[in-house]
Scaffold this active site. Structure first.
Site, short mmCIF file in Angstrom:
data_model
loop_
_atom_site.label_atom_id
_atom_site.label_comp_id
_atom_site.label_asym_id
_atom_site.label_seq_id
_atom_site.Cartn_x
_atom_site.Cartn_y
_atom_site.Cartn_z
N GLY A 189 -1.04 3.64 1.79
CA GLY A 189 -0.75 2.76 2.89
C GLY A 189 -1.97 2.21 3.59
O GLY A 189 -1.86 1.34 4.47
N SER A 236 -3.15 3.87 -2.00
CA SER A 236 -2.25 4.65 -2.86
C SER A 236 -2.59 4.54 -4.34
O SER A 236 -2.28 5.43 -5.13
CB SER A 236 -0.80 4.20 -2.64
N ASP A 263 8.97 0.63 -8.37
CA ASP A 263 8.61 -0.38 -7.36
C ASP A 263 7.72 -1.48 -7.92
O ASP A 263 7.47 -2.49 -7.25
CB ASP A 263 7.94 0.28 -6.16
N ASN A 268 -3.05 -3.45 0.15
CA ASN A 268 -2.08 -3.44 1.25
C ASN A 268 -2.29 -4.60 2.21
O ASN A 268 -1.34 -5.09 2.82
CB ASN A 268 -2.12 -2.10 1.99
#
Length: 202
Positions: A62, A25, A171, A90
């Protein structure tokens, strides 16, 4: 009307280098307009400095390293001159075994090298809440692989923006458009050094 003189021998236009940014991402541009993602912003910055490049955005939100390995062959087509490899964030967020991440990255690098495609390796650091031992094992993956395979290394992809609320989305994991511009500004000298290593092809 004045005529344009014919080009002198050996003055053919510079060939456009075709790069692929293979990542997650952070490359894809999560929650950002397509034009604000890392690959197009980097391409624009390189072109502004006189480099003839095209950068394909092969970021998938992801993706783990294994995900990138699974789609490697169709994400990096024949004719690619170089790959900016940005994967592993990730894996760390999920607390995956660093040995698995290392093995996957090495497989990607090895397969690209076998195809004659050079790699710029963008490093990542593990979240510190996973403990010192995990962080030490994870953080060493990128410099170790760069040394073993003779790669150009950018030690930490999120250098200059990690933990900065002004440069990250709520986030605190994904950069804002301004955060991407900071990433590009910081990584630009390393990418230019990478371009200088790419073999000239007719």
């Amino acid at each position: 009307m004045a005529q344009t003189p014919p080009p002198s021998p050996g003055s053919a236009p510079e060939r456009t280098l075709k790069l692929v940014a293979l990542g997650d991402s952070l490359t894809a541009g999560y929650n950002l307009p397509a034009s604000a993602a890392f690959p197009p912003v980097l391409e624009q910055a390189l072109r502004a400095k006189g480099h003839a490049v095209e950068i394909v955005n092969a970021g998938v939100s992801g993706d783990t390293v294994q995900g990138g390995l699974d789609r490697l062959d169709w994400s990096v087509p024949d004719g690619t001159d170089g790959v900016i490899l940005e994967l592993g964030a990730n894996d760390a967020l999920r607390g995956l075994d660093p040995a698995v991440t290392r093995k996957g990255l090495e497989a990607i690098i090895t397969r690209l090298k076998a195809r004659g495609i050079p790699v710029l390796l963008a490093g990542m650091y593990a979240p510190r809440n996973l403990g010192t031992e995990y962080a030490t094992r994870f953080d060493s993956i990128y410099p170790d692989l760069a040394k073993a395979h003779g790669l150009v290394l950018y030690p930490f992809f999120l250098e200059g923006i990690a933990g900065d609320r002004a440069l990250n989305q709520p986030d605190l994991l994904h950069p804002t458009a301004e955060g991407v511009r900071v990433i590009v500004r910081n990584i630009l000298p390393t990418v230019e050094r990478f371009l200088a290593t790419l073999p000239a092809k007719g």
